[in-house]
Motif scaffolding. Structure first.
Motif, PDB file in Angstrom:
ATOM      1  N   CYS A  42      10.965  -4.361   3.176  1.00  0.00           N
ATOM      2  CA  CYS A  42      10.842  -2.838   2.355  1.00  0.00           C
ATOM      3  C   CYS A  42      11.941  -3.309   1.687  1.00  0.00           C
ATOM      4  O   CYS A  42      12.668  -4.032   1.844  1.00  0.00           O
ATOM      5  N   ALA A  43      11.734  -2.559   0.473  1.00  0.00           N
ATOM      6  CA  ALA A  43      12.436  -2.913  -0.869  1.00  0.00           C
ATOM      7  C   ALA A  43      13.662  -1.114  -0.721  1.00  0.00           C
ATOM      8  O   ALA A  43      15.106  -1.780  -1.820  1.00  0.00           O
ATOM      9  N   LEU A  44      13.688  -0.796  -0.071  1.00  0.00           N
ATOM     10  CA  LEU A  44      14.772   0.309   0.518  1.00  0.00           C
ATOM     11  C   LEU A  44      16.760  -0.579   0.291  1.00  0.00           C
ATOM     12  O   LEU A  44      16.300  -1.415   1.054  1.00  0.00           O
ATOM     13  N   GLY A  45      17.253   0.175  -1.237  1.00  0.00           N
ATOM     14  CA  GLY A  45      18.926  -1.086  -1.503  1.00  0.00           C
ATOM     15  C   GLY A  45      18.386  -1.444  -2.003  1.00  0.00           C
ATOM     16  O   GLY A  45      19.129  -1.870  -3.122  1.00  0.00           O
ATOM     17  N   CYS A  46      17.702  -1.487  -3.092  1.00  0.00           N
ATOM     18  CA  CYS A  46      16.927  -3.003  -4.084  1.00  0.00           C
ATOM     19  C   CYS A  46      18.023  -2.577  -4.975  1.00  0.00           C
ATOM     20  O   CYS A  46      17.989  -3.566  -6.229  1.00  0.00           O
ATOM     21  N   ASN A  47      17.164  -1.471  -5.658  1.00  0.00           N
ATOM     22  CA  ASN A  47      18.534  -1.090  -6.500  1.00  0.00           C
ATOM     23  C   ASN A  47      19.973  -1.027  -6.884  1.00  0.00           C
ATOM     24  O   ASN A  47      20.571  -1.121  -8.071  1.00  0.00           O
ATOM     25  N   ARG A  48      20.732  -1.829  -6.094  1.00  0.00           N
ATOM     26  CA  ARG A  48      21.891  -1.529  -5.821  1.00  0.00           C
ATOM     27  C   ARG A  48      22.127  -2.875  -6.212  1.00  0.00           C
ATOM     28  O   ARG A  48      21.402  -3.829  -6.582  1.00  0.00           O
ATOM     29  N   ASP A  49      23.403  -3.580  -6.906  1.00  0.00           N
ATOM     30  CA  ASP A  49      24.049  -4.631  -7.344  1.00  0.00           C
ATOM     31  C   ASP A  49      25.595  -5.741  -6.496  1.00  0.00           C
ATOM     32  O   ASP A  49      26.540  -4.896  -7.029  1.00  0.00           O
ATOM     33  N   ILE A  93      13.629 -12.452  -2.767  1.00  0.00           N
ATOM     34  CA  ILE A  93      11.982 -11.672  -2.569  1.00  0.00           C
ATOM     35  C   ILE A  93      11.655 -13.586  -3.680  1.00  0.00           C
ATOM     36  O   ILE A  93      12.394 -13.790  -4.731  1.00  0.00           O
ATOM     37  N   ALA A  94      10.484 -13.452  -3.022  1.00  0.00           N
ATOM     38  CA  ALA A  94       9.690 -14.363  -4.038  1.00  0.00           C
ATOM     39  C   ALA A  94       9.499 -13.291  -5.080  1.00  0.00           C
ATOM     40  O   ALA A  94       9.217 -13.816  -6.055  1.00  0.00           O
ATOM     41  N   PHE A  95       8.714 -12.219  -4.509  1.00  0.00           N
ATOM     42  CA  PHE A  95       8.337 -10.820  -5.842  1.00  0.00           C
ATOM     43  C   PHE A  95       8.693  -9.577  -5.415  1.00  0.00           C
ATOM     44  O   PHE A  95       8.569  -9.711  -4.129  1.00  0.00           O
ATOM     45  N   LYS A  96       7.820  -8.813  -5.995  1.00  0.00           N
ATOM     46  CA  LYS A  96       8.863  -7.667  -5.775  1.00  0.00           C
ATOM     47  C   LYS A  96       7.502  -6.978  -6.823  1.00  0.00           C
ATOM     48  O   LYS A  96       7.771  -6.809  -7.297  1.00  0.00           O
ATOM     49  N   LEU A  97       6.545  -5.923  -6.102  1.00  0.00           N
ATOM     50  CA  LEU A  97       5.328  -5.028  -6.870  1.00  0.00           C
ATOM     51  C   LEU A  97       5.736  -3.759  -6.808  1.00  0.00           C
ATOM     52  O   LEU A  97       6.625  -3.094  -6.437  1.00  0.00           O
ATOM     53  N   VAL A  98       6.162  -3.829  -8.045  1.00  0.00           N
ATOM     54  CA  VAL A  98       6.894  -2.302  -8.925  1.00  0.00           C
ATOM     55  C   VAL A  98       5.560  -2.135  -9.887  1.00  0.00           C
ATOM     56  O   VAL A  98       4.912  -2.412 -10.786  1.00  0.00           O
ATOM     57  N   TRP A  99       5.331  -0.331  -9.727  1.00  0.00           N
ATOM     58  CA  TRP A  99       4.561   0.296 -10.459  1.00  0.00           C
ATOM     59  C   TRP A  99       4.405   0.743 -12.017  1.00  0.00           C
ATOM     60  O   TRP A  99       5.779   1.229 -11.997  1.00  0.00           O
ATOM     61  N   ASN A 114       0.910  -0.811  -0.010  1.00  0.00           N
ATOM     62  CA  ASN A 114      -0.371  -0.074   0.077  1.00  0.00           C
ATOM     63  C   ASN A 114       0.962   0.959  -0.183  1.00  0.00           C
ATOM     64  O   ASN A 114       0.103   2.103  -0.047  1.00  0.00           O
ATOM     65  N   ASP A 115       2.101   0.870   0.134  1.00  0.00           N
ATOM     66  CA  ASP A 115       2.961   2.445  -0.576  1.00  0.00           C
ATOM     67  C   ASP A 115       4.206   2.298  -1.130  1.00  0.00           C
ATOM     68  O   ASP A 115       3.584   1.065  -1.684  1.00  0.00           O
ATOM     69  N   TYR A 116       5.336   3.216  -0.906  1.00  0.00           N
ATOM     70  CA  TYR A 116       6.330   2.860  -2.130  1.00  0.00           C
ATOM     71  C   TYR A 116       7.126   0.990  -1.659  1.00  0.00           C
ATOM     72  O   TYR A 116       8.316   0.991  -2.939  1.00  0.00           O
ATOM     73  N   ASN A 117       7.292   1.578  -0.264  1.00  0.00           N
ATOM     74  CA  ASN A 117       8.499   0.835  -0.181  1.00  0.00           C
ATOM     75  C   ASN A 117       8.294  -0.709   0.649  1.00  0.00           C
ATOM     76  O   ASN A 117       8.578  -1.953  -0.139  1.00  0.00           O
ATOM     77  N   HIS A 118       6.747  -1.143   0.772  1.00  0.00           N
ATOM     78  CA  HIS A 118       6.525  -2.698   1.450  1.00  0.00           C
ATOM     79  C   HIS A 118       6.114  -3.607   0.676  1.00  0.00           C
ATOM     80  O   HIS A 118       5.214  -4.105   0.675  1.00  0.00           O
ATOM     81  N   VAL A 119       6.794  -3.348  -0.429  1.00  0.00           N
ATOM     82  CA  VAL A 119       7.120  -4.203  -1.487  1.00  0.00           C
ATOM     83  C   VAL A 119       6.558  -5.718  -1.922  1.00  0.00           C
ATOM     84  O   VAL A 119       7.126  -5.933  -2.965  1.00  0.00           O
TER      85      VAL A 119
END
Length: 269
Positions: free
Chosen positions: A179-186, A200-206, A126-131
Motif C-alpha cells: 500500500c502506498a498510503l503515506g508515501c507523500n510524506r518525507d 520500493i523497487a518501483f511505484k506506479l503513478v497515473w 488495479n486500484d489507487y493504493n496497491h501500487v
C-alpha cells in the motif's frame, strides 16, 4: 668466510625468485581483469548508504541497505532491470496484458483466482493504493503493522502471500504490491518503508492529464524507469485520480507532473 658468502648469495637468489613470481602473478591478475572488462573491486565502508546514483552506476550496491535494512537489495536491482527491459509494445497494449508484464517485472505471479492472503494478486496495480512494488528480505516478510502505518489495518500480515506469489528467479527475498498510503510524506510513511523497512523497487503513478490514461513507473527516489499508455479497460477513473492525489507534492509526483505539463503544452500548440 667463503661459506658465509655462499649462504648470502643463495638467500639473495631465493628472494629475487620470490619477487619475480609475485610480480608475474600481479601482472597476470591485471591482464585478466583487463581482458574481461571487469575492474577489481575497491574496498568500501560497510556503512555506505544507497542512492539512486548507486543503483544506476556500475558499482555494486551493498547487500544490506543501512537505512532500510529490510530491503532485498539484489532482488530490487533485478526487478528494476526487468522494468527497464520492457518496451513500448509491453506497456502500450491492453491493460490486463500490461499489468501482467508489470507483475512479471516485479517478481510476482499473476494469481487473480487465489484467496486473499494466499498469494492473490488480482488487486495489484488495479486500484489507487496497491501500487508499490516492494522487495523485502526473507527475514522481513512476516513483519506486521504495529499501528505506525496510518490507514492500514493492525497486523497486515502478508508473509504467506508473499512467499506464494513471489517468483524465485530474481534473487533472495520476496515481492509484494504494498500500500502506498503515506508515501507523500518525507521520509515516506507507507507500508514498504515502515512495516517492512524497505525501499520500493518501483511505484506506479497515473499521469494527471485529461484522461489519466498514462502511467509512469518510478523508483524510490522518484526517477522514471518506464512509462506506458495502455488500452482497453483501465482501473476506474476515480482510482487513477486518487492514485495521483496520493503522491501529489512528493518526489514520486515530479515525473508525472512533468509529463502532464508537457502534454498540456503540446495540446495548446
Amino acid at each position: 668466510m667463503r661459506v658465509q658468502i655462499a649462504l648470502f648469495s643463495l638467500a639473495a637468489a631465493t628472494a629475487t625468485r620470490s619477487i619475480a613470481r609475485a610480480t608475474s602473478a600481479a601482472n597476470a591478475t591485471t591482464a585478466a581483469f583487463a581482458g574481461s572488462g571487469v575492474r577489481p573491486k575497491a574496498a568500501s565502508s560497510s556503512t555506505s548508504s544507497l542512492s539512486s546514483s548507486n543503483d544506476n552506476s556500475q558499482n555494486e550496491m551493498p547487500l544490506i541497505d543501512p537505512q532500510y535494512p529490510g530491503t532485498a537489495v539484489q532482488r530490487m536491482r533485478a526487478v528494476r532491470e526487468r522494468v527497464r527491459s520492457l518496451g513500448s509494445e509491453d506497456l502500450n497494449g491492453p491493460w490486463e496484458e500490461v499489468r501482467r508484464k508489470i507483475l512479471w517485472a516485479g517478481g510476482l505471479k499473476d494469481l487473480p483466482r487465489s484467496i486473499p492472503g494466499q498469494g492473490y494478486t488480482g488487486h495489484s496495480f488495479n486500484d489507487y493504493n496497491h501500487v508499490d512494488l516492494t522487495c523485502m528480505r526473507d527475514g522481513s516478510s512476516d513483519n506486521e503493522n504495529d499501528g505506525s502505518v496510518q490507514g492500514i489495518a493492525l497486523g497486515n500480515a502478508l508473509g504467506n502471500g508473499i512467499r506464494i506469489a513471489s517468483l524465485p528467479e530474481l534473487g533472495p527475498g520476496g515481492s509484494w504490491s504494498t500500500c502506498a498510503l503515506g508515501c507523500n510524506r518525507d521520509p515516506p510513511q507507507d507500508v514498504a518503508h515502515i512495516q517492512f523497512r524497505a525501499r520500493i523497487a518501483f511505484k506506479l503513478v497515473w499521469v494527471p492529464n485529461a484522461g489519466y490514461d498514462t502511467f509512469v513507473l518510478v523508483d524510490d527516489n522518484g526517477a522514471e524507469l518506464a512509462r506506458g499508455k495502455p488500452t482497453g479497460r483501465l482501473p476506474q477513473m476515480r482510482e487513477r485520480q486518487v492514485n495521483y492525489n496520493l503522491v501529489k507534492g512528493s518526489k514520486y509526483a515530479r515525473v508525472v507532473d512533468e509529463v502532464a505539463s508537457s502534454a498540456s503544452a503540446h495540446e495548446e500548440l
